[in-house]
Motif scaffolding. Structure first.
Motif, PDB file in Angstrom:
ATOM      1  N   MET A   1       0.825  -1.208   0.000  1.00 38.84           N
ATOM      2  CA  MET A   1       0.000   0.000   0.000  1.00 38.84           C
ATOM      3  C   MET A   1       0.858   1.257   0.000  1.00 38.84           C
ATOM      4  O   MET A   1       0.549   2.247   0.633  1.00 38.84           O
ATOM      5  CB  MET A   1      -0.919  -0.014   1.223  1.00 38.84           C
ATOM      6  N   GLN A   2       1.968   1.184  -0.685  1.00 40.41           N
ATOM      7  CA  GLN A   2       2.892   2.318  -0.669  1.00 40.41           C
ATOM      8  C   GLN A   2       2.324   3.550  -1.344  1.00 40.41           C
ATOM      9  O   GLN A   2       2.723   4.662  -1.033  1.00 40.41           O
ATOM     10  CB  GLN A   2       4.193   1.927  -1.345  1.00 40.41           C
ATOM     11  N   ALA A   3       1.390   3.342  -2.263  1.00 39.39           N
ATOM     12  CA  ALA A   3       0.842   4.472  -3.009  1.00 39.39           C
ATOM     13  C   ALA A   3      -0.093   5.306  -2.147  1.00 39.39           C
ATOM     14  O   ALA A   3      -0.400   6.432  -2.471  1.00 39.39           O
ATOM     15  CB  ALA A   3       0.115   3.988  -4.251  1.00 39.39           C
ATOM     16  N   ILE A   4      -0.537   4.730  -1.040  1.00 38.80           N
ATOM     17  CA  ILE A   4      -1.498   5.444  -0.201  1.00 38.80           C
ATOM     18  C   ILE A   4      -0.767   6.045   0.995  1.00 38.80           C
ATOM     19  O   ILE A   4      -0.326   5.338   1.883  1.00 38.80           O
ATOM     20  CB  ILE A   4      -2.605   4.490   0.286  1.00 38.80           C
ATOM     21  N   ARG A   5      -0.658   7.353   0.974  1.00 36.67           N
ATOM     22  CA  ARG A   5      -0.016   8.026   2.099  1.00 36.67           C
ATOM     23  C   ARG A   5      -1.032   8.882   2.821  1.00 36.67           C
ATOM     24  O   ARG A   5      -1.924   9.453   2.202  1.00 36.67           O
ATOM     25  CB  ARG A   5       1.134   8.899   1.603  1.00 36.67           C
ATOM     26  N   ALA A   6      -0.851   8.973   4.096  1.00 32.51           N
ATOM     27  CA  ALA A   6      -1.827   9.711   4.893  1.00 32.51           C
ATOM     28  C   ALA A   6      -1.599  11.217   4.816  1.00 32.51           C
ATOM     29  O   ALA A   6      -2.528  11.994   4.920  1.00 32.51           O
ATOM     30  CB  ALA A   6      -1.777   9.244   6.339  1.00 32.51           C
ATOM     31  N   ARG A   7      -0.372  11.615   4.637  1.00 33.54           N
ATOM     32  CA  ARG A   7      -0.051  13.042   4.713  1.00 33.54           C
ATOM     33  C   ARG A   7       0.557  13.550   3.420  1.00 33.54           C
ATOM     34  O   ARG A   7       1.159  12.821   2.666  1.00 33.54           O
ATOM     35  CB  ARG A   7       0.983  13.258   5.834  1.00 33.54           C
ATOM     36  N   ASP A   8       0.430  14.852   3.235  1.00 37.10           N
ATOM     37  CA  ASP A   8       1.071  15.523   2.106  1.00 37.10           C
ATOM     38  C   ASP A   8       0.761  14.865   0.766  1.00 37.10           C
ATOM     39  O   ASP A   8       1.633  14.658  -0.056  1.00 37.10           O
ATOM     40  CB  ASP A   8       2.590  15.572   2.320  1.00 37.10           C
ATOM     41  N   THR A   9      -0.499  14.539   0.592  1.00 37.61           N
ATOM     42  CA  THR A   9      -0.908  13.997  -0.693  1.00 37.61           C
ATOM     43  C   THR A   9      -0.930  15.129  -1.713  1.00 37.61           C
ATOM     44  O   THR A   9      -1.071  16.298  -1.353  1.00 37.61           O
ATOM     45  CB  THR A   9      -2.301  13.365  -0.604  1.00 37.61           C
ATOM     46  N   LYS A  10      -0.827  14.782  -2.968  1.00 37.14           N
ATOM     47  CA  LYS A  10      -0.797  15.801  -4.014  1.00 37.14           C
ATOM     48  C   LYS A  10      -2.034  16.706  -4.018  1.00 37.14           C
ATOM     49  O   LYS A  10      -1.895  17.916  -4.103  1.00 37.14           O
ATOM     50  CB  LYS A  10      -0.606  15.151  -5.381  1.00 37.14           C
ATOM     51  N   PRO A  11      -3.241  16.145  -3.937  1.00 39.55           N
ATOM     52  CA  PRO A  11      -4.410  17.044  -3.947  1.00 39.55           C
ATOM     53  C   PRO A  11      -4.387  18.026  -2.772  1.00 39.55           C
ATOM     54  O   PRO A  11      -4.700  19.201  -2.933  1.00 39.55           O
ATOM     55  CB  PRO A  11      -5.602  16.085  -3.835  1.00 39.55           C
ATOM     56  N   GLU A  12      -3.964  17.535  -1.613  1.00 38.01           N
ATOM     57  CA  GLU A  12      -3.921  18.419  -0.445  1.00 38.01           C
ATOM     58  C   GLU A  12      -2.873  19.512  -0.624  1.00 38.01           C
ATOM     59  O   GLU A  12      -3.098  20.675  -0.279  1.00 38.01           O
ATOM     60  CB  GLU A  12      -3.621  17.598   0.815  1.00 38.01           C
ATOM     61  N   MET A  13      -1.737  19.153  -1.173  1.00 46.15           N
ATOM     62  CA  MET A  13      -0.681  20.141  -1.409  1.00 46.15           C
ATOM     63  C   MET A  13      -1.160  21.233  -2.360  1.00 46.15           C
ATOM     64  O   MET A  13      -0.873  22.406  -2.168  1.00 46.15           O
ATOM     65  CB  MET A  13       0.556  19.459  -2.017  1.00 46.15           C
ATOM     66  N   GLU A  14      -1.904  20.820  -3.372  1.00 43.36           N
ATOM     67  CA  GLU A  14      -2.415  21.778  -4.351  1.00 43.36           C
ATOM     68  C   GLU A  14      -3.424  22.727  -3.694  1.00 43.36           C
ATOM     69  O   GLU A  14      -3.400  23.942  -3.935  1.00 43.36           O
ATOM     70  CB  GLU A  14      -3.053  21.017  -5.527  1.00 43.36           C
ATOM     71  N   PHE A  52     -10.563  18.853   6.480  1.00 42.21           N
ATOM     72  CA  PHE A  52     -10.038  17.516   6.234  1.00 42.21           C
ATOM     73  C   PHE A  52     -10.129  17.240   4.742  1.00 42.21           C
ATOM     74  O   PHE A  52     -11.171  17.463   4.130  1.00 42.21           O
ATOM     75  CB  PHE A  52     -10.871  16.459   6.978  1.00 42.21           C
ATOM     76  N   ILE A  53      -9.021  16.790   4.179  1.00 46.38           N
ATOM     77  CA  ILE A  53      -9.042  16.328   2.792  1.00 46.38           C
ATOM     78  C   ILE A  53      -8.927  14.807   2.893  1.00 46.38           C
ATOM     79  O   ILE A  53      -7.841  14.265   3.090  1.00 46.38           O
ATOM     80  CB  ILE A  53      -7.855  16.888   1.977  1.00 46.38           C
ATOM     81  N   ASP A  54     -10.043  14.141   2.805  1.00 47.62           N
ATOM     82  CA  ASP A  54     -10.059  12.710   3.067  1.00 47.62           C
ATOM     83  C   ASP A  54      -9.646  11.894   1.852  1.00 47.62           C
ATOM     84  O   ASP A  54     -10.112  12.132   0.739  1.00 47.62           O
ATOM     85  CB  ASP A  54     -11.465  12.279   3.505  1.00 47.62           C
ATOM     86  N   GLY A  55      -8.771  10.940   2.092  1.00 52.92           N
ATOM     87  CA  GLY A  55      -8.349  10.034   1.020  1.00 52.92           C
ATOM     88  C   GLY A  55      -9.498   9.120   0.623  1.00 52.92           C
ATOM     89  O   GLY A  55     -10.219   8.627   1.480  1.00 52.92           O
ATOM     90  N   CYS A  56      -9.652   8.912  -0.680  1.00 55.80           N
ATOM     91  CA  CYS A  56     -10.793   8.143  -1.195  1.00 55.80           C
ATOM     92  C   CYS A  56     -10.803   6.716  -0.662  1.00 55.80           C
ATOM     93  O   CYS A  56     -11.856   6.182  -0.331  1.00 55.80           O
ATOM     94  CB  CYS A  56     -10.755   8.123  -2.718  1.00 55.80           C
ATOM     95  N   PHE A  57      -9.653   6.111  -0.580  1.00 53.66           N
ATOM     96  CA  PHE A  57      -9.610   4.726  -0.137  1.00 53.66           C
ATOM     97  C   PHE A  57      -9.891   4.612   1.358  1.00 53.66           C
ATOM     98  O   PHE A  57     -10.843   3.968   1.786  1.00 53.66           O
ATOM     99  CB  PHE A  57      -8.252   4.096  -0.471  1.00 53.66           C
ATOM    100  N   TRP A  58      -9.101   5.263   2.162  1.00 54.50           N
ATOM    101  CA  TRP A  58      -9.199   5.104   3.618  1.00 54.50           C
ATOM    102  C   TRP A  58     -10.520   5.587   4.182  1.00 54.50           C
ATOM    103  O   TRP A  58     -11.017   5.057   5.171  1.00 54.50           O
ATOM    104  CB  TRP A  58      -8.062   5.855   4.318  1.00 54.50           C
ATOM    105  N   HIS A  59     -11.068   6.613   3.554  1.00 58.90           N
ATOM    106  CA  HIS A  59     -12.285   7.202   4.114  1.00 58.90           C
ATOM    107  C   HIS A  59     -13.531   6.785   3.329  1.00 58.90           C
ATOM    108  O   HIS A  59     -14.593   7.330   3.520  1.00 58.90           O
ATOM    109  CB  HIS A  59     -12.136   8.723   4.180  1.00 58.90           C
ATOM    110  N   SER A  60     -13.347   5.817   2.436  1.00 53.16           N
ATOM    111  CA  SER A  60     -14.465   5.193   1.713  1.00 53.16           C
ATOM    112  C   SER A  60     -15.311   6.200   0.946  1.00 53.16           C
ATOM    113  O   SER A  60     -16.520   6.317   1.151  1.00 53.16           O
ATOM    114  CB  SER A  60     -15.360   4.405   2.680  1.00 53.16           C
ATOM    115  N   CYS A  61     -14.672   6.913   0.046  1.00 53.39           N
ATOM    116  CA  CYS A  61     -15.404   7.839  -0.811  1.00 53.39           C
ATOM    117  C   CYS A  61     -16.435   7.070  -1.645  1.00 53.39           C
ATOM    118  O   CYS A  61     -16.168   5.966  -2.101  1.00 53.39           O
ATOM    119  CB  CYS A  61     -14.396   8.585  -1.690  1.00 53.39           C
ATOM    120  N   PRO A  62     -17.628   7.650  -1.825  1.00 53.43           N
ATOM    121  CA  PRO A  62     -18.675   6.931  -2.557  1.00 53.43           C
ATOM    122  C   PRO A  62     -18.292   6.638  -4.010  1.00 53.43           C
ATOM    123  O   PRO A  62     -18.796   5.680  -4.593  1.00 53.43           O
ATOM    124  CB  PRO A  62     -19.893   7.866  -2.484  1.00 53.43           C
TER     125      PRO A  62
END
Ligand SMILES: [Zn+2]
Length: 123
Positions: A1-14, A52-62
């Motif tokens: 699961m290396q592609a999934i990081r909790a912090r400093d994700t690209k969308p959040e940085m933008e 909060f900018i929630d990650g789609c995977f961890w936070h179960s985006c619809p």
């Protein structure tokens, strides 16, 4: 699961880059309420706004959250706990007088940052 990081994700940085460009100042990945052991992604301390900018995977985006695939028995309870924790965090912060704004990482960064800017300016 290396592609999934909790912090400093690209969308959040933008989003952060756009907020900064708009002249907003905020804190990143801090606890809005010290006694509450939860961190928010973007925090406007004085205005009591927690974003909060929630990650789609961890936070179960619809839209993207159900692609767990294999190992359902392993992931399902973990993801359910994350959802429960998110709700609990939102409620606890609201109870402490905070405004909570949640976005999905797949949302357009320009629209997300515009929404945050509007929220901050109207507070
Ligand atoms: Zn998504």
């Amino acid at each position: 699961m290396q592609a999934i990081r909790a912090r400093d994700t690209k969308p959040e940085m933008e989003v952060r880059r756009r907020l900064h460009a708009a002249g907003l100042r905020y804190r990143v990945a801090v606890r809005p309420v010290h006694t509450l052991r939860r961190t928010a992604d973007i925090v406007f301390t004085r205005r009591r706004i927690a974003v909060f900018i929630d990650g789609c995977f961890w936070h179960s985006c619809p839209a993207h959250g159900h692609a767990v695939g294999t190992n359902q028995a392993y992931w399902a309870p973990k993801l359910a706990r994350t959802i429960a924790r998110d709700e609990e965090t939102t409620q606890a912060l609201q109870a402490a007088g905070w405004t909570v704004a949640r976005f999905w990482e797949h949302e357009d960064a320009a629209l997300v940052s515009d929404a945050i800017i509007a929220l901050v300016r109207q507070s």
